[in-house]
Design a protein around this motif. Sequence first.
Motif: not given
Length: 576
Positions: A456-458, A494-496, A547-549, A568-570
């Motif tokens: 997982x990326x940061x 995906x991107x999340x 708050x994190x979208x 889920x968060x981006x």
Amino acid sequence: MCVGSLLKDTMEKYGRRARDWEREASLGFGCLLVHLNLYLHNKSKKIGMFSPLLIKVILVVTLLINSVLGFFVYKNNPKSATNIIFTYLSLVTSLWLIVEYLAVFPQVSLIFARLALFFSLPQSSLFFLLAHTLPNEKLQLQKSKLLLLLFLNLFLMLLVVSPYTFKAIIQVGDRLDVAPGIGMLIFLIFVSLLFLFTIYILIKKIHTSQDIQTRRSLVLVLTGMIMMIGLLIFTLVIPVILFQNSYAVRFTPIYTLFFLIPTSIAIIKYQLFNIKILATRVLVGMILLVVFIKLLLSKTSTEWLFNGAIFAIVVFLGILLFRSLRYELEAERAIQEKLKIEALEKQKDEFFAYVGRQFRSLLSGFQEFVHDIAGGVYCQPTKELSNALETVSRDQERMATLLETHLAMTGGDQSAIHCEYEEQNINDCISHVVEELTPTARMKGLHIAWRRNDALPNVFCDYEKIRQVVWNMLDNAIRCTDVGIVRVIAKKDKDRLLVTVADLGIGFTIHDEKKFFEKFSRGGNIERRQSPGMGLGLYISRLFVEAHGGTVFAHSAGPAKGSEFGFWIPFRNADV
């Protein structure tokens, strides 16, 4: 500026035009009175169209309505001065209507004509007292003024039963009527002043009242009073004094209902909603009875069909009216309940805000104390003590974050939640939470299954807030599971970033699924387990994630089939 001075200025300004207007207005008003007298005179010649039976029915039904209204108002609050005055007013009005009827039926009676004025005096005074007291439970009029009002009533009641008010019975054309004396003028001045003061008091209360419900009640009372007084003046008082025509006396029972029904509704409107329906049913029933009697008295088939059609229309409209009124009352009940809930919610928020502020002060002092110990102010800490202090410090930061969020919510500003975004390793965040809650899980015989996902990326996020979200969901799963495994998974979707917490616990229904993330809301299964909690954890989690979208979710196959909570968060919020 008073009305007199305003009128004077207007007359001086417009001169002849104002005088011409005054002459035309006087002439027009005089014509109106003449036409009114001719109309009543013509109607009095056709008195046969109003059978004595029909007039008696109107009187009896009105007396019944008065009795029902007085009874319900009194029973609603027997200790309230407003309710007691209305009950007395209803009783005196009934007596006045009976005497008023006997004054002209079967023929004009001098004794009953005087008694009609006799009972109208306490009736007028009760109108004044009711306006002065409404909506209070205690009498508002000073004792000295009350005694003065009582003295004037007694004096005038003696006056109106004397020959100075009604002198004798006279012949007017082909009918008999009463001849007014000088006492009638005194009576009218007193009653008119009382009614003017009554209307003035109601208008003043409407303008000064801060409560919307009280203002609406007073407007209802004022409207009913003006309608009743207007009808009495223009169809009864003026014809009797100027034209010795008492034809409209037979309609006085109906006139009183224009005041008594709205007033009774205004008094107990917010305590007994069914009074509206009751009053409406009585009124519609009275109309139906009158129309039905006319139907029975029909002399021709055409008249019978006409009256039958009217009866059917009244029945149909009455049904529509009842349904509309019932829907209105249900909506009114819902509004009242909503206002009560909102008031309780506000009190609850204020209480929690106060407790939160006090707890924040204690927590700040405790944080300083832990910081001093870790810094070696008192002694050099060992490695084991330093690790323990680090754990305590993290918990304090978590509690501080939770408190700040809580105070922002109770202050009514959820947008005040502040996030400090930095690049974070989500594996470290979840591992810390698992480490903290593993002892709790072991005490219940549970195992937390968690494996780091180093691929997982940061994530660009507020570490403490995301940590609190994971902590809330994992703690929830442990409390709602008795045996088995609680599984924590973090992966890329995906991107999340997708984080889920699954358990084999009590589960929940689809209905509960929609409520979990609402304020002070808990699932039905959790309530039945009597599990500790206030229903704020998942609600706060939703605020942090949003708050994190991101978004939160909850799923379950049903009761006793486990559940899955997650979010889920981006990886990087575009709005930051």
